[in-house]
Design a protein around this motif. Structure first.
Motif, short mmCIF file in Angstrom:
data_model
loop_
_atom_site.label_atom_id
_atom_site.label_comp_id
_atom_site.label_asym_id
_atom_site.label_seq_id
_atom_site.Cartn_x
_atom_site.Cartn_y
_atom_site.Cartn_z
N THR A 345 8.06 -0.91 1.69
CA THR A 345 6.76 -0.56 2.25
C THR A 345 6.16 0.63 1.51
O THR A 345 4.96 0.67 1.22
N ALA A 346 6.99 1.60 1.18
CA ALA A 346 6.51 2.77 0.46
C ALA A 346 6.04 2.41 -0.95
O ALA A 346 4.99 2.87 -1.41
N SER A 347 6.79 1.57 -1.64
CA SER A 347 6.41 1.22 -3.02
C SER A 347 5.14 0.40 -3.07
O SER A 347 4.43 0.38 -4.08
N SER A 348 4.80 -0.29 -1.98
CA SER A 348 3.57 -1.07 -1.94
C SER A 348 2.34 -0.18 -2.11
O SER A 348 1.35 -0.59 -2.71
N SER A 349 2.42 1.06 -1.60
CA SER A 349 1.29 1.97 -1.75
C SER A 349 1.08 2.35 -3.22
O SER A 349 -0.06 2.47 -3.68
#
Length: 429
Positions: A345-349
């Motif tokens: 989820t963090a890397s999606s940003s």
């Protein structure tokens, strides 16, 4: 409707994050209490039927959003904002949800069961009201997470109230399909009120076709990513229904419900940091916001994995009843999947900030394919335990494997994601 972009003040960011987490913790507590009561009342088989319909509609729901929620979040960071951005996103979602209703007609007809048809209709109606979540994106961009928390609180209270009424009146199964619809109506009303009191007629006049083109262009990779995510999050329950029956769906749905009760944490964490990352350099070495996000997500992922397997697992028979004791065994694998959920989820940003939405689509598509193939192999032999193993493996592949082989840029970033505590910036002392 276009508003100037606020400056990211640390204290406002902190208040936004705390208020959203507090709201979701309350929501979690209510969900556990009401969910356990509902599971005991319905039993594994009826709960499995209810979960199957929710999963089927969930798999199709990204087709309704058309990826605009994700593209809206990053486009709101641009200066100046495009005309009619929020209104256009809202109407795209409304039209997309209507299409979902048409897609579900063959499923309802094929089931030849009025209860299943009724549950599907209520689920689609709930999705229609969920279109108001585009206003949540705008509020978060304005760093008004407290208002978002209030909307989620309204959703929780309304859903809990509807559930209690259904349980006390010993309502039939179809009535429980309306619980989520009631909750989404309440959330939509509050979000619409906070987001400058939008009205359908007002938003329709502000729709911009050039803006719609940009939203859809930026959103289609996110649509594929969202569809892939829902496929390997929800397809397990759909395939369990087809390959094993509602009993296994009921057991697995309880395990997934417990594991996913923590998934709001990385979502809130990332959504709160996104405006700062969107206005930053997007480089791990020079962006303190990105470093903080990756490190927080990594730590959170470890905590989620341990909490799921060591804390939530023993609570399943206590909360949901002894009939669901077998669901405990799936929690170890679902706990391991939580780490990949948090970091992914963090890397999606970062992928959105770097304009690499295609990578998001590719990695989730790869995870989806892996999950379906693993389900076909493992479910017939191991039932819902096989579904949990498939979920764990596919989440890991989706989060790390594709980025590791896509390009030198993504490979460097995924290394920072996996090892975020190495020295990497001016604030590392």
């Amino acid at each position: 409707m276009a508003l100037g972009q606020p400056q990211a003040k640390p204290e406002r960011l902190r208040t936004s994050l705390i208020s959203q987490v507090g709201s979701q913790v309350f929501r979690l507590a209510v969900s556990i209490g009401i969910g356990g009561w509902t599971a005991r009342y319905l039993g594994p088989e009826q709960l499995g039927t209810l979960s199957y319909v929710a999963a089927l509609v969930g798999v199709l729901s990204p087709l309704g959003s058309l990826g605009v929620k994700g593209s809206l979040a990053i486009l709101l960071c641009e200066e100046p904002p495009r005309p009619g951005l929020v209104a256009t996103a809202f109407w795209i979602e409304l039209v997309g949800t209507a299409v979902i209703a048409l897609v579900l007609v063959p499923f309802a007809w094929a089931a030849r069961d009025p209860v299943l048809a009724g549950l599907m209709g209520l689920a689609v109606l709930g999705n229609l009201f969920s279109s108001a979540e585009v206003f949540e994106v705008e509020l978060l961009n304005r760093q008004q997470g407290t208002r978002v928390a209030k909307a989620r609180l309204a959703e929780t209270v309304a859903g809990a109230g509807a559930s209690i009424v259904a349980l006390l009146s010993r309502a039939p199964l179809v009535a429980f399909g309306g619980v989520q619809t009631v909750a989404m109506v309440a959330q939509a009303v509050v979000l619409t009120g906070f987001a400058n009191g939008y009205r359908l007629s007002t938003t329709l006049r502000e729709v911009s076709w050039p803006t719609a083109h940009v939203l859809l262009k930026r959103g289609w990779p996110l649509l594929l990513a969202g569809l892939s995510v829902m496929l390997y999050v929800k397809s397990d329950q759909v395939m369990l229904e087809w390959l094993r029956g509602p009993e296994d769906v009921g057991q697995y749905s309880v395990a997934v419900k417990a594991a996913e009760s923590l998934y709001f944490l990385p979502v809130i964490l990332t959504a709160t940091f996104l405006p700062r990352i969107g206005r930053g350099s997007g480089d791990f070495h020079t962006s303190s916001a990105l470093r903080r996000l990756y490190r927080s997500a990594w730590t959170l992922g470890v905590g989620m994995a341990l909490t799921t397997s060591e804390v939530l697992s023993p609570l399943i028979p206590v909360v949901f009843g002894s009939e669901f004791h077998a669901a405990q065994d799936a929690m170890i694998w679902l706990g391991l999947a939580s780490f990949a959920v948090s970091t992914g989820t963090a890397s999606s940003s970062w992928l959105q900030r770097a304009g690499l939405e295609k990578v998001s689509a590719a990695r989730t598509a790869a995870g989806c394919v892996a999950n379906i193939l693993l389900n076909l192999t493992l479910i017939p032999r191991y039932g819902f335990h096989g579904a949990a193993i498939a979920t764990c493996i596919s989440y890991g592949l989706a989060t790390f494997a594709v980025m590791a082989v896509w390009s030198e840029e993504t490979r460097a970033n995924v290394l920072k994601l996996a090892f975020p505590f190495q020295l990497g910036g001016q604030d590392d002392r």
